[in-house]
Design a protein around this motif. Structure first.
Motif, PDB file in Angstrom:
ATOM      1  N   ARG A   1       0.822  -1.212   0.000  1.00 49.52           N
ATOM      2  CA  ARG A   1       0.000   0.000   0.000  1.00 49.52           C
ATOM      3  C   ARG A   1       0.855   1.260   0.000  1.00 49.52           C
TER       4      ARG A   1
ATOM      5  N   THR B   1       2.388   1.549  -3.492  1.00 50.23           N
ATOM      6  CA  THR B   1       1.381   1.963  -4.464  1.00 50.23           C
ATOM      7  C   THR B   1       1.073   3.446  -4.321  1.00 50.23           C
TER       8      THR B   1
ATOM      9  N   ALA C   1      -4.043  -5.304 -13.557  1.00 55.43           N
ATOM     10  CA  ALA C   1      -4.302  -4.810 -12.208  1.00 55.43           C
ATOM     11  C   ALA C   1      -5.194  -5.804 -11.472  1.00 55.43           C
TER      12      ALA C   1
ATOM     13  N   ALA D   1      -6.943  -6.724  -7.621  1.00 58.33           N
ATOM     14  CA  ALA D   1      -7.239  -6.334  -6.238  1.00 58.33           C
ATOM     15  C   ALA D   1      -6.951  -7.521  -5.339  1.00 58.33           C
ATOM     16  N   SER D   2      -6.096  -7.307  -4.330  1.00 58.45           N
ATOM     17  CA  SER D   2      -5.743  -8.368  -3.398  1.00 58.45           C
ATOM     18  C   SER D   2      -5.922  -7.855  -1.975  1.00 58.45           C
TER      19      SER D   2
ATOM     20  N   GLY E   1      -3.665  -5.015  -1.168  1.00 63.89           N
ATOM     21  CA  GLY E   1      -3.727  -3.799  -1.960  1.00 63.89           C
ATOM     22  C   GLY E   1      -3.692  -4.113  -3.441  1.00 63.89           C
ATOM     23  N   LEU E   2      -3.590  -3.079  -4.256  1.00 59.32           N
ATOM     24  CA  LEU E   2      -3.583  -3.232  -5.704  1.00 59.32           C
ATOM     25  C   LEU E   2      -2.227  -3.722  -6.186  1.00 59.32           C
TER      26      LEU E   2
ATOM     27  N   VAL F   1      -0.023  -5.158  -9.708  1.00 55.84           N
ATOM     28  CA  VAL F   1      -0.030  -5.172 -11.173  1.00 55.84           C
ATOM     29  C   VAL F   1       1.046  -6.138 -11.671  1.00 55.84           C
TER      30      VAL F   1
ATOM     31  N   ARG G   1      -4.020 -12.795  -6.269  1.00 58.36           N
ATOM     32  CA  ARG G   1      -5.079 -12.727  -5.265  1.00 58.36           C
ATOM     33  C   ARG G   1      -4.706 -13.500  -4.003  1.00 58.36           C
TER      34      ARG G   1
ATOM     35  N   THR H   1      -6.766  -2.528 -16.564  1.00 58.90           N
ATOM     36  CA  THR H   1      -7.479  -2.603 -15.295  1.00 58.90           C
ATOM     37  C   THR H   1      -8.944  -2.889 -15.593  1.00 58.90           C
TER      38      THR H   1
ATOM     39  N   ASN I   1       0.306   3.160 -14.668  1.00 62.35           N
ATOM     40  CA  ASN I   1       1.308   2.416 -13.934  1.00 62.35           C
ATOM     41  C   ASN I   1       2.652   3.089 -14.229  1.00 62.35           C
TER      42      ASN I   1
ATOM     43  N   CYS J   1      -8.779   0.729 -19.474  1.00 61.02           N
ATOM     44  CA  CYS J   1      -9.776   0.445 -18.440  1.00 61.02           C
ATOM     45  C   CYS J   1     -10.981  -0.215 -19.096  1.00 61.02           C
TER      46      CYS J   1
END
Length: 509
Positions: free
Chosen positions: A288, A291, A376, A378-379, A382-383, A385, A411, A428, A443, A451
Motif C-alpha cells: 500500500r 502503491t 491490475a 485487487a488483493s 492492496g492493488l 499489477v 489474489r 485494469t 502504472n 480500463c
C-alpha cells in the motif's frame, strides 16, 4: 509496546567469532536483498518457533516487501534458538532475523555465504548483549563479502562492483520497553563520528533510500549536509540521526527510555497507535505504501489524458461461449478479459508508440518491441499489477493459462518481485465490480493503461433496429508527453474493433 531499532556503527579492528559449545555453533540468518534493489521488508509471520528443528531450505519466515510476499528459507540446518524480529516489524536488509544452533564448530568457510541471498554471521554468546523476541542473542557482526552484484537503491541503478573487503559493520536489534535499560553491546566498536552542522557529503545529490529521505524530510534535514557512512556513499538512518544530534534538534527521550533508542517518524509507529472507538488507524506499509508513492509520482509527473469508447461486444460474448466448449480451454477460466488482453496486444503491434516509456534523463522516448502485459489485480494486500511476459507471442490458449495463473497467484498474495516488475502496458478491469467506466492512473513507467467496464445488456441500434445487445465501455489513459490524442484514439479504436468483430484478429495476427 515493542520498539525495534537498527543501528549501524563502523567496527574497530574486530575478529569474527562464533559461539561454540559441545561442537555446536549459533548462526544468524540476515534479511537478504530479495530482488529489485529493495532496502527493507516487514516480517509478516514466523513459520517456526524457538526449539524447532529446521533443515537447510525449510521456510522459516514470510516477509512483505514493497512488491510482494516472499517466503525465506533457512540457509542452515539446526535448532532455532531465537526469533530476533517481532511480526509486524519493518527492518532493513541485513538485519538478523533468526538464530539457529547448528552442529559442528565453525569452519573456515562458515562465514562465507553459499549464495547472495543467505549471509550467515557470527553471533555473541547467549547471555551477552540484548535478548531477542523469544530468547537467544541479538547482536551479530555483519561481514560484507566480495560480490559482483550489490543491492541497489531504487532509482540509482547498479553500482560498480567493489573489490576487497569493505569495513565491517555491526547491526543491533533491541527489544525495548518503557522503563527498561538498553542492552549493552557485546562487541567492541568505535562509534560513528557525528556529522558536523554544515558539512556536506561528497556528492551533489546524496544517495539514500526512500524511507531515509522521508525521515530526513520529517526532521527537517538537508541530506546534502549529511556525511554518508553507508556502502558506496549511501546516507543511512544513523547518519541522519547523528546529524540531528550534532545540531541539537532531537527532543529528549521520554522518562525511562534509553537515550540511544531514537523515536522514528510516523511511518515506524506501531499498528493501531492513536486509534479509538471512533477511528481506526492503519499503518501504511508494504504494497500500500509503495502503491501510494507510485501513484502520486505518476499523477504529478506524467500529464494524463483519457479517451472513451462504447462498444457492442455481442459477437465476442458469443465467441467466448464457443471457446469455453472447446477441449483445450476446459481447464482454464475464459472471461471477456482474455479477449481484451488479446485485442490490446494486436492493437499495440499496429501502434508501437503506445507501448513505450519516457526516459527523463536522456530525454528520449523508448519504444518497446515486446508486450509485458500488466493486469491490475485487487488483493487483500492492496492493488497489484503483475505482468504476463511476452504476451504478444502467446496464442489464445497460452494467454488464457498465463492470465489464470497470474490472477490466482496475485489474489493469493504470492506474486514474486519478478512478476510485479517490467510491465510495458496495462489493463485494469473495473467491470468485475459492476462499474461502467473510469479514468485510471498510469502504472509508473508506462505510456498507457486500458480500463474495461462491465459488460451489460443495453438497448443498441443494430441493423437499423433497437435491440438488447452486450455493450461495454472502454477508456484509455495515456501519458501526453509521448502519446498524443491521435495515437491514443487510434489505439483505443483498434481495441474496440477487435472486440466488436473478433474475426478482425484473424486478419491482424
Amino acid at each position: 509496546m515493542t520498539t525495534v531499532t537498527t543501528t549501524r556503527e563502523e567496527a574497530s579492528v574486530t575478529t569474527p567469532t562464533s559461539t561454540t559449545a559441545s561442537s555446536q555453533t549459533t548462526q544468524h540468518f540476515l534479511l537478504p536483498d530479495v530482488g529489485e534493489g529493495l532496502t527493507e521488508a516487514e516480517v509478516v509471520s514466523w513459520r517456526v518457533a524457538v526449539g524447532d528443528v529446521v533443515a537447510d531450505g525449510d521456510t522459516v519466515v514470510e516477509v512483505e516487501t514493497a512488491k510482494s510476499l516472499v517466503e525465506l528459507p533457512s540457509p542452515f540446518s539446526g535448532t532455532v534458538v531465537g526469533l530476533l524480529v517481532p511480526e509486524g516489524t519493518t527492518v532493513d536488509v541485513g538485519t538478523p532475523l533468526i538464530a539457529v544452533q547448528t552442529s559442528g564448530p565453525a569452519g573456515p568457510g562458515d562465514d562465507a555465504p553459499r549464495d547472495h541471498a543467505h549471509r550467515p554471521a557470527p553471533v555473541a554468546p547467549t547471555g551477552q548483549g540484548g535478548s531477542g523476541l523469544q530468547g537467544g542473542p541479538v547482536s551479530a557482526v555483519d561481514h560484507e563479502h566480495e560480490t559482483e552484484r550489490e543491492a541497489v537503491l531504487v532509482g540509482y541503478g547498479v553500482r560498480p562492483a567493489t573489490h576487497g573487503h569493505p569495513a565491517r559493520r555491526r547491526r543491533t536489534v533491541r527489544s525495548q520497553r518503557p522503563g527498561a535499560e538498553a542492552a549493552p553491546s557485546s562487541a567492541a566498536v568505535a562509534p560513528v563520528a557525528p556529522a558536523a552542522p554544515g558539512q556536506r557529503a561528497s556528492t551533489d545529490r546524496p544517495l539514500a533510500s526512500p524511507p531515509v529521505r522521508a525521515m530526513a524530510r520529517d526532521l527537517g534535514v538537508d541530506l546534502a549536509r549529511v556525511v554518508a557512512t553507508g556502502d558506496g556513499g549511501v546516507v543511512t538512518r544513523d547518519d541522519v540521526r547523528a546529524f540531528v544530534d550534532a545540531r541539537g534538534a532531537l527532543p529528549e527521550p521520554p522518562a525511562g527510555q534509553a537515550a540511544d533508542v531514537v523515536q522514528l517518524p510516523a511511518e515506524a509507529a506501531p499498528a493501531g497507535a492513536g486509534s479509538d472507538e471512533r477511528e481506526t488507524r492503519i499503518p501504511v506499509r508494504g504494497v500500500r505504501r509503495a502503491t501510494a508513492r507510485q501513484m502520486v509520482a505518476s499523477a504529478f509527473t506524467a500529464p494524463h489524458a483519457t479517451a472513451f469508447v462504447t462498444v457492442d461486444v455481442t459477437r465476442s460474448m458469443k465467441m467466448l461461449e464457443r471457446v469455453r466448449a472447446e477441449r483445450e480451454f476446459r481447464d482454464v477460466h475464459v472471461s471477456p478479459l482474455l479477449l481484451v488482453a488479446r485485442a490490446v496486444c494486436l492493437a499495440a503491434a499496429r501502434h508501437p508508440g503506445i507501448n513505450a516509456s519516457w526516459d527523463e534523463l536522456a530525454q528520449e522516448i523508448v519504444i518497446k518491441h515486446y508486450v509485458n502485459l500488466g493486469i491490475a489485480v485487487a488483493s487483500p494486500r492492496g492493488l497489484l499489477v503483475p505482468s504476463i511476459k511476452d504476451a504478444h507471442e502467446m496464442s489464445l490458449v497460452q494467454l488464457a493459462h498465463a492470465l489464470g495463473d497470474l490472477v490466482s497467484t496475485a489474489r493469493a498474495g504470492r506474486s514474486q518481485p519478478a512478476d510485479l516488475s517490467g510491465s510495458t502496458l496495462s489493463i485494469t478491469n473495473i467491470g468485475v465490480f459492476g462499474v461502467d467506466s473510469g479514468t485510471p492512473i498510469l502504472n509508473p513507467g508506462e505510456a498507457a493503461i486500458l480500463c474495461v467496464g462491465q459488460v451489460a445488456k443495453k438497448p443498441w441500434v443494430h441493423k437499423g433496429k433497437v435491440k438488447p445487445r452486450d455493450v461495454v465501455e472502454l477508456s484509455v489513459s495515456f501519458d501526453h508527453r509521448l502519446v498524443d490524442g491521435d495515437l491514443g484514439s487510434k489505439f483505443l479504436a483498434d481495441v474496440a474493433r477487435v472486440l466488436e468483430r473478433p474475426d478482425t484478429a484473424l486478419r491482424w495476427a
